[in-house]
Scaffold this motif. Structure first.
Motif, PDB file in Angstrom:
ATOM      1  N   PRO A 292      20.967  18.036  25.656  1.00 56.02           N
ATOM      2  CA  PRO A 292      19.641  18.661  25.753  1.00 56.02           C
ATOM      3  C   PRO A 292      19.621  20.180  25.682  1.00 56.02           C
ATOM      4  N   GLU A 293      20.671  20.847  26.184  1.00 58.95           N
ATOM      5  CA  GLU A 293      20.618  22.307  26.285  1.00 58.95           C
ATOM      6  C   GLU A 293      21.942  22.949  25.864  1.00 58.95           C
ATOM      7  N   PHE A 294      21.824  24.219  25.491  1.00 55.17           N
ATOM      8  CA  PHE A 294      23.013  25.013  25.153  1.00 55.17           C
ATOM      9  C   PHE A 294      22.840  26.395  25.778  1.00 55.17           C
TER      10      PHE A 294
ATOM     11  N   TRP B 108      17.958  38.847  14.831  1.00 55.75           N
ATOM     12  CA  TRP B 108      19.084  39.272  15.666  1.00 55.75           C
ATOM     13  C   TRP B 108      20.220  38.259  15.608  1.00 55.75           C
ATOM     14  N   LEU B 109      19.878  36.964  15.555  1.00 56.17           N
ATOM     15  CA  LEU B 109      20.913  35.934  15.462  1.00 56.17           C
ATOM     16  C   LEU B 109      21.652  36.044  14.130  1.00 56.17           C
ATOM     17  N   ASP B 110      20.923  36.249  13.043  1.00 60.65           N
ATOM     18  CA  ASP B 110      21.571  36.418  11.738  1.00 60.65           C
ATOM     19  C   ASP B 110      22.505  37.618  11.744  1.00 60.65           C
ATOM     20  N   ALA B 111      22.057  38.724  12.346  1.00 63.49           N
ATOM     21  CA  ALA B 111      22.884  39.930  12.403  1.00 63.49           C
ATOM     22  C   ALA B 111      24.144  39.688  13.231  1.00 63.49           C
ATOM     23  N   GLU B 112      24.008  38.950  14.334  1.00 62.79           N
ATOM     24  CA  GLU B 112      25.165  38.673  15.184  1.00 62.79           C
ATOM     25  C   GLU B 112      26.163  37.784  14.442  1.00 62.79           C
TER      26      GLU B 112
ATOM     27  N   PRO C 154      28.591  32.813   8.486  1.00 66.62           N
ATOM     28  CA  PRO C 154      27.362  32.785   7.695  1.00 66.62           C
ATOM     29  C   PRO C 154      26.144  32.629   8.583  1.00 66.62           C
ATOM     30  N   ALA C 155      25.004  33.089   8.092  1.00 65.90           N
ATOM     31  CA  ALA C 155      23.758  32.914   8.836  1.00 65.90           C
ATOM     32  C   ALA C 155      23.446  31.429   8.969  1.00 65.90           C
ATOM     33  N   VAL C 156      22.622  31.096   9.955  1.00 64.46           N
ATOM     34  CA  VAL C 156      22.235  29.691  10.168  1.00 64.46           C
ATOM     35  C   VAL C 156      21.197  29.332   9.115  1.00 64.46           C
ATOM     36  N   ASP C 157      21.661  28.878   7.965  1.00 56.97           N
ATOM     37  CA  ASP C 157      20.769  28.491   6.870  1.00 56.97           C
ATOM     38  C   ASP C 157      20.554  26.979   6.882  1.00 56.97           C
ATOM     39  N   GLY C 158      19.650  26.527   6.033  1.00 53.34           N
ATOM     40  CA  GLY C 158      19.421  25.100   5.903  1.00 53.34           C
ATOM     41  C   GLY C 158      18.500  24.515   6.942  1.00 53.34           C
ATOM     42  N   VAL C 159      17.923  25.351   7.808  1.00 50.93           N
ATOM     43  CA  VAL C 159      16.944  24.889   8.794  1.00 50.93           C
ATOM     44  C   VAL C 159      15.657  25.679   8.608  1.00 50.93           C
ATOM     45  N   LEU C 160      14.549  25.101   9.024  1.00 55.85           N
ATOM     46  CA  LEU C 160      13.248  25.732   8.855  1.00 55.85           C
ATOM     47  C   LEU C 160      12.919  26.591  10.069  1.00 55.85           C
ATOM     48  N   PRO C 161      12.409  27.821   9.865  1.00 59.46           N
ATOM     49  CA  PRO C 161      12.036  28.660  11.003  1.00 59.46           C
ATOM     50  C   PRO C 161      10.614  28.352  11.471  1.00 59.46           C
ATOM     51  N   VAL C 162      10.429  28.277  12.776  1.00 60.66           N
ATOM     52  CA  VAL C 162       9.100  28.078  13.363  1.00 60.66           C
ATOM     53  C   VAL C 162       8.902  29.152  14.430  1.00 60.66           C
ATOM     54  N   ASP C 163       7.840  29.931  14.293  1.00 59.87           N
ATOM     55  CA  ASP C 163       7.537  30.961  15.281  1.00 59.87           C
ATOM     56  C   ASP C 163       6.511  30.401  16.264  1.00 59.87           C
TER      57      ASP C 163
ATOM     58  N   GLU D   9      32.250  34.981  18.049  1.00 60.60           N
ATOM     59  CA  GLU D   9      32.489  33.966  17.018  1.00 60.60           C
ATOM     60  C   GLU D   9      32.708  32.578  17.624  1.00 60.60           C
ATOM     61  N   ASP D  10      33.274  32.522  18.837  1.00 58.06           N
ATOM     62  CA  ASP D  10      33.474  31.223  19.490  1.00 58.06           C
ATOM     63  C   ASP D  10      32.144  30.654  19.982  1.00 58.06           C
ATOM     64  N   VAL D  11      31.329  31.488  20.614  1.00 62.61           N
ATOM     65  CA  VAL D  11      30.025  31.022  21.121  1.00 62.61           C
ATOM     66  C   VAL D  11      29.134  30.581  19.965  1.00 62.61           C
ATOM     67  N   LEU D  12      29.069  31.403  18.920  1.00 61.61           N
ATOM     68  CA  LEU D  12      28.207  31.072  17.790  1.00 61.61           C
ATOM     69  C   LEU D  12      28.718  29.843  17.039  1.00 61.61           C
ATOM     70  N   GLY D  13      30.033  29.694  16.966  1.00 55.14           N
ATOM     71  CA  GLY D  13      30.589  28.493  16.340  1.00 55.14           C
ATOM     72  C   GLY D  13      30.229  27.244  17.120  1.00 55.14           C
ATOM     73  N   ASP D  14      30.311  27.311  18.458  1.00 52.55           N
ATOM     74  CA  ASP D  14      29.918  26.165  19.292  1.00 52.55           C
ATOM     75  C   ASP D  14      28.431  25.869  19.145  1.00 52.55           C
ATOM     76  N   PHE D  15      27.618  26.923  19.049  1.00 55.48           N
ATOM     77  CA  PHE D  15      26.175  26.737  18.897  1.00 55.48           C
ATOM     78  C   PHE D  15      25.861  26.021  17.582  1.00 55.48           C
ATOM     79  N   ARG D  16      26.497  26.428  16.505  1.00 54.00           N
ATOM     80  CA  ARG D  16      26.245  25.802  15.209  1.00 54.00           C
ATOM     81  C   ARG D  16      26.641  24.332  15.240  1.00 54.00           C
ATOM     82  N   GLU D  17      27.736  24.017  15.942  1.00 49.96           N
ATOM     83  CA  GLU D  17      28.152  22.617  16.048  1.00 49.96           C
ATOM     84  C   GLU D  17      27.156  21.830  16.893  1.00 49.96           C
TER      85      GLU D  17
END
Length: 331
Positions: free
Chosen positions: A117-119, A179-183, A190-199, A151-159
């Motif tokens: 449920p959460e990260f 900010w996430l793309d820049a980080e 790579p940036a988190v592509d392939g998903v739709l952004p919702v504001d 890189e470890d945190v962002l890699g875990d998040f992408r998984e």
């Protein structure tokens, strides 16, 4: 906009303005900024460290496959980031480094939500000067205990994201998504592509256009979500609150009559925001209306103008939608 950037390559704002004026003579810097924000909301371009670039486009075979979205309920992840900010001559809005990333799953697919449920992740900062910019003693303590290499945190998040359909953030178009793309870029990912952004800010403005304040906490309280102001500005807490706001928006639209829903859904066709709302309410995401139906709906709504009602009693969008900023279709 995306085609221009694909043809010419990534550009800073000055170079982009010069290139744009070759195609649209007289376009102002302000209007160009609006076009860039709109393209960012559609996921067509992104801005990293002041440079605007086109997002990758799949080839025809991939596009055809991508049109066949995974069947079942729409799966979204609501995220929030907390960042240290310091003044910088190279970055007019300040230089940022994310130190906390929080996210929650949001979907009518409860099995997918319940399995993870959460990260939450804490990202190491470059040095103690950056660490001194972390807000709050509790955050500082947890950062020192749990911070890991970005890189470890962002890699875990992408998984953890898995086969998510959309990323949701409150004011994400101008903040969290960038900010996430820049980080990711700084971490060599790579940036988190392939998903739709919702504001979620857009949804709040579209569903409750009469609010006096669109701060996350104020929107949540107006929508009936319990919020402790002292806990806001914690990434995981803010992600949970944003998810509550999105669910409240879905409940609000569930009370709209079928004609009103068809009107809004037809205008918002193709919008990830309205696809998410439709999935949460189990309503069809699309619909068509003719001019006569629109005229009847507006005439009915205008007959009620001038009678003030509290927030909880508003059942359908009506004429107050004229106060909403931006496009109805949304990101």
């Amino acid at each position: 906009m995306a085609e221009l950037l694909r043809d010419r390559g990534a550009m800073d704002s000055d170079a982009l303005l010069r290139a744009a004026r070759e195609l649209w003579p007289g376009v102002s810097r302000q209007r160009l900024a609006q076009l860039v924000r709109h393209a960012e909301g559609l996921g067509a371009v992104r801005t990293l460290d002041g440079v605007v670039e086109a997002c990758a486009v799949a080839d025809d075979a991939d596009a055809a496959e991508g049109d066949q979205r995974r069947p079942g309920a729409f799966r979204a992840v609501v995220l929030d980031v907390e960042a240290a900010v310091r003044a910088s001559a190279q970055h007019p809005g300040g230089e940022r480094r994310i130190y906390q990333l929080g996210a929650v799953r949001l979907s009518a697919d409860t099995g997918w939500v319940d399995e993870a449920p959460e990260f939450e992740g804490w990202l190491q900062l470059p040095d103690q000067e950056w660490e001194a910019l972390i807000r709050g003693a509790e955050a500082v303590t947890q950062f020192r205990q749990d911070a890991r290499a970005p890189e470890d945190v962002l890699g875990d998040f992408r998984e953890w994201l898995g086969d998510v359909d959309a990323l949701v953030a409150f004011n994400g178009t101008v903040a969290d998504f960038r900010w996430l793309d820049a980080e990711c870029s700084r971490a060599g990912l790579p940036a988190v592509d392939g998903v739709l952004p919702v504001d979620a800010l857009y949804l709040a403005q579209a569903v409750w256009p009469w609010l006096d304040s669109y701060r996350l906490g104020d929107v949540a309280v107006s929508a009936g979500a319990a919020v402790q102001d002292g806990r806001l500005h914690d990434a995981l807490v803010d992600a949970r609150v944003t998810a509550l706001v999105v669910r409240a928006a879905a409940r609000e639209t569930a009370g709209w009559s079928d004609p009103w829903w068809r009107l809004v859904a037809s205008v918002g066709a193709g919008s990830a925001a309205w696809a998410l709302v439709a999935s949460l309410t189990d309503r069809k995401p699309g619909g068509t209306v003719d001019d006569e139906s629109v005229a009847e709906l507006l005439a009915e709504a205008l007959r009620g103008v001038g009678r003030a009602r509290p927030l909880a009693s508003w059942g359908e969008p009506g004429p107050r939608c004229s106060h909403a900023s931006g496009s109805t279709a949304g990101p």
